[in-house]
Design a protein around this motif. Structure first.
Motif, mmCIF file in Angstrom:
data_model
loop_
_atom_site.group_PDB
_atom_site.id
_atom_site.type_symbol
_atom_site.label_atom_id
_atom_site.label_comp_id
_atom_site.label_asym_id
_atom_site.label_seq_id
_atom_site.Cartn_x
_atom_site.Cartn_y
_atom_site.Cartn_z
ATOM 1 N N SER A 181 73.096 24.834 61.052
ATOM 2 C CA SER A 181 71.718 24.554 61.458
ATOM 3 C C SER A 181 71.107 25.828 62.038
ATOM 4 N N ARG A 218 73.306 17.174 64.581
ATOM 5 C CA ARG A 218 73.184 17.004 63.131
ATOM 6 C C ARG A 218 73.798 18.164 62.350
ATOM 7 N N TRP A 219 74.604 18.958 63.017
ATOM 8 C CA TRP A 219 75.252 20.105 62.365
ATOM 9 C C TRP A 219 76.110 19.621 61.187
ATOM 10 N N ALA A 242 70.286 20.549 66.583
ATOM 11 C CA ALA A 242 71.263 21.300 65.794
ATOM 12 C C ALA A 242 72.678 20.817 66.076
ATOM 13 N N THR A 282 67.585 27.333 64.084
ATOM 14 C CA THR A 282 66.436 26.907 64.868
ATOM 15 C C THR A 282 65.451 28.063 64.948
ATOM 16 N N ASN A 332 75.944 20.753 53.023
ATOM 17 C CA ASN A 332 75.201 21.020 54.251
ATOM 18 C C ASN A 332 76.098 21.755 55.222
ATOM 19 N N ALA A 368 64.153 22.856 63.787
ATOM 20 C CA ALA A 368 65.560 23.055 63.441
ATOM 21 C C ALA A 368 65.780 22.467 62.059
ATOM 22 N N THR A 369 66.596 23.103 61.248
ATOM 23 C CA THR A 369 66.889 22.566 59.928
ATOM 24 C C THR A 369 68.289 22.996 59.502
ATOM 25 N N VAL A 370 68.897 22.194 58.685
ATOM 26 C CA VAL A 370 70.243 22.469 58.182
ATOM 27 C C VAL A 370 70.136 23.220 56.861
ATOM 28 N N SER A 373 67.734 18.009 57.848
ATOM 29 C CA SER A 373 66.907 18.922 58.594
ATOM 30 C C SER A 373 65.635 18.175 58.875
#
Length: 543
Positions: free
Chosen positions: A387, A416-417, A413, A389, A384, A371-373, A115
């Motif tokens: 994601s 890097r999902w 997102a 946002t 993980n 955005a973060t996982v 993230s």
């Protein structure tokens, strides 16, 4: 994340020693003209106008003179090799699309995280990353108690002379049975069943959860119960519970989100059983509280996204969903590593933006979104997962800027999902920001690329020849220029190598945390230093 021309993804927030990082403020960017939305051929949503390459068009027409320079405040950059903050808020990506504002960055950033925190300022697009070690975060397996598993009834109450272990076993089994029934009631939209045997102070929290979870279309809500421990009063027990939840998608397709809760229970005796008296989010987690835990929400689901906002913003929800669906359509061709079930897109007013998912210390309104996982339990293992946002609506000057932020964040997102590695090497920054910028901009005419207006002097000085990574000596304009270099660097790779090769490199350095130089030379069969020199020449030629 990257930003459109002259926008800034400012390098990260700073730690003030309190465990909270401070994203740098941004300043007002020049107005961007907005075009009327297109009609989505599939019929559902109005999508933003797109260029031939599929990216949303923005910025001045080709050949337009650069905007007049504006005074820029001093900024402090974040060293990309700084140690991670502790514990810190979600390492998201802050992105502000638009013309060159001056991003201000403070804080410590290191390798890019799954993230990624990206600060988009209003003058030069700059990005910042904050690393947070997620390896120790919810280590307990979760999701053991599913709806319908309570049919066998609670365990029998032990005799008065039973030893302590027998009593704890009984309490644990009884609570598991209770939570199994509550989960089933929630998924059946049965408020009475969900609220059965709930007393103050848990009652208000459970009512709010029920309403918000129904609003968001909850499709999974499983519990995992830790061993009970005796509470502060007679016949009171404290139990840590982990919830595994999904929204608006079938359980078999969903990427779940986990969250821990501290619960308290009162044993009222054989006739009345146990009563839930406390259900509080674990505020030691840097992604808490979740929005649905703290205020009434409104939500609207599309084909690919779920748009969520505070209930008082319900009148804007159709607009938010349209932006989200348009951004998802641009990101769709890049869902090549994992396929999202749907994008969760949160639109926050200032108060919500300061609190949701750990909050953002953003007194100056410089952070536009991130955005973060999040982690979730998948096949019995926590890893993980989805994601999310979050857009700071009040920090945007107009609808066009907000649309661009949504598009940029969803690009992060998508790429890097559920990335398997938490950290990426600092030198992978330009890959991660460059691909998000490329997804947003595509093969746009560089003369229409807002960032290009502030890049030329820096590029002529060789700023992007020896790697494209923000440093602690960069000011806002330099960071924005590096975002532009990242975009053009990725564009060079896609113009000169097979897309499959690029995807392989990105998977290795942007999702698995491998060394950039080794992976580039192995997969692309080029010398890395020569490649960066070629990219520098290409950027100078384009600018």
């Amino acid at each position: 994340m990257t930003q459109p021309p002259n926008d800034s993804d400012a390098p990260g927030p700073a730690s003030d020693g309190s465990g909270q990082e401070k994203p740098a403020p941004s300043h007002t960017a020049p107005q961007q003209s907005e075009q009327p939305p297109q009609t989505d051929p599939a019929g559902a949503q109005a999508l933003p106008p797109v260029a031939q390459n599929g990216s949303t068009m923005a910025g001045p027409p080709a050949g337009a003179p650069p905007p007049p320079p504006t005074a820029q405040p001093a900024v402090t950059a974040i060293p990309p090799n700084a140690p991670p903050p502790n514990p810190g808020p979600p390492p998201p990506q802050y992105y502000q699309p638009m013309p060159p504002p001056t991003p201000q960055r403070s804080g410590r950033a290191t390798a890019i995280v799954i993230s990624v925190l990206v600060l988009l300022l209003v003058v030069g697009s700059t990005a910042a990353y904050i690393t947070v070690d997620q390896t120790d975060m919810l280590a307990t397996p979760t999701g053991d108690i599913e709806p319908g598993t309570a049919d066998d009834g609670p365990p029998p109450r032990p005799d008065d002379d039973a030893d302590r272990l027998e009593v704890i076993d009984f309490v644990e089994g009884t609570i598991e049975h209770d939570l199994g029934n509550r989960s089933e009631a929630l998924l059946d939209n049965d408020r009475e069943g969900w609220m059965r045997a709930v007393d103050s102070p848990a009652d208000e929290q459970m009512e709010l959860l029920f309403d918000n979870l129904q609003t968001m279309g909850v499709s999974r809500y499983d519990f995992d119960v830790s061993r009970p421990r005796e509470g502060s009063s007679d016949d009171e027990y404290e139990i840590r519970v982990t919830v595994t939840q999904c929204f608006s998608t079938p359980v078999e397709d969903c990427w779940p989100i986990d969250g821990d809760y501290h619960t308290t229970w009162q044993d009222l005796g054989e006739d009345e059983g146990f009563e839930l008296t406390g259900f509080e989010a674990d505020d030691s987690e840097w992604t808490r509280p979740f929005p649905w835990e703290i205020e009434p929400l409104t939500a609207l689901a599309g084909r690919n996204t779920l748009a969520v906002a505070p209930s008082h913003m319900e009148g804007e929800l159709d607009n938010y969903l349209s932006m989200s669906e348009g951004a998802a359509s641009v990101s769709d061709p890049w869902e090549v590593w994992e396929e999202p079930d749907q994008y969760l897109v949160f639109f926050a007013d200032k108060n919500a933006f300061d609190e949701w998912f750990g909050g953002i210390d953003d007194n100056d309104g410089g952070v536009l979104g991130y955005a973060t996982v999040l982690e979730g339990t998948i096949e019995g293992t926590q890893k993980n997962s989805a994601s999310i946002t979050v857009m700071g609506v009040d920090n945007h000057r107009d609808n066009g800027q907000l649309r661009s932020t949504v598009r940029h964040e969803l690009a992060h997102a998508a790429t890097r999902w559920a990335a398997p590695e938490v950290r990426a090497k600092p030198e992978a920054w330009w890959f991660i920001e460059g691909i998000a910028e490329y997804i947003d901009q595509g093969e746009t005419d560089v003369r229409s690329y807002l960032r290009s207006y502030g890049m030329k002097d820096f590029v002529d000085d060789g700023l992007c020849d020896n790697g494209i990574v923000p440093s602690d000596s960069d000011d806002g304009e330099e960071i924005s220029a590096k975002y532009g270099c990242a975009y053009l660097g990725v564009r060079y790779l896609l113009d000169n190598f097979d897309r499959e090769q690029f995807e392989e490199v990105f998977a290795a350095v942007g999702r698995e945390g491998k060394t950039v130089k080794i992976q580039v030379e192995s997969i692309l069969d080029v010398d890395y230093d020569d490649l960066m020199s070629d990219i520098g020449d290409y950027i100078r030629e384009m600018i």
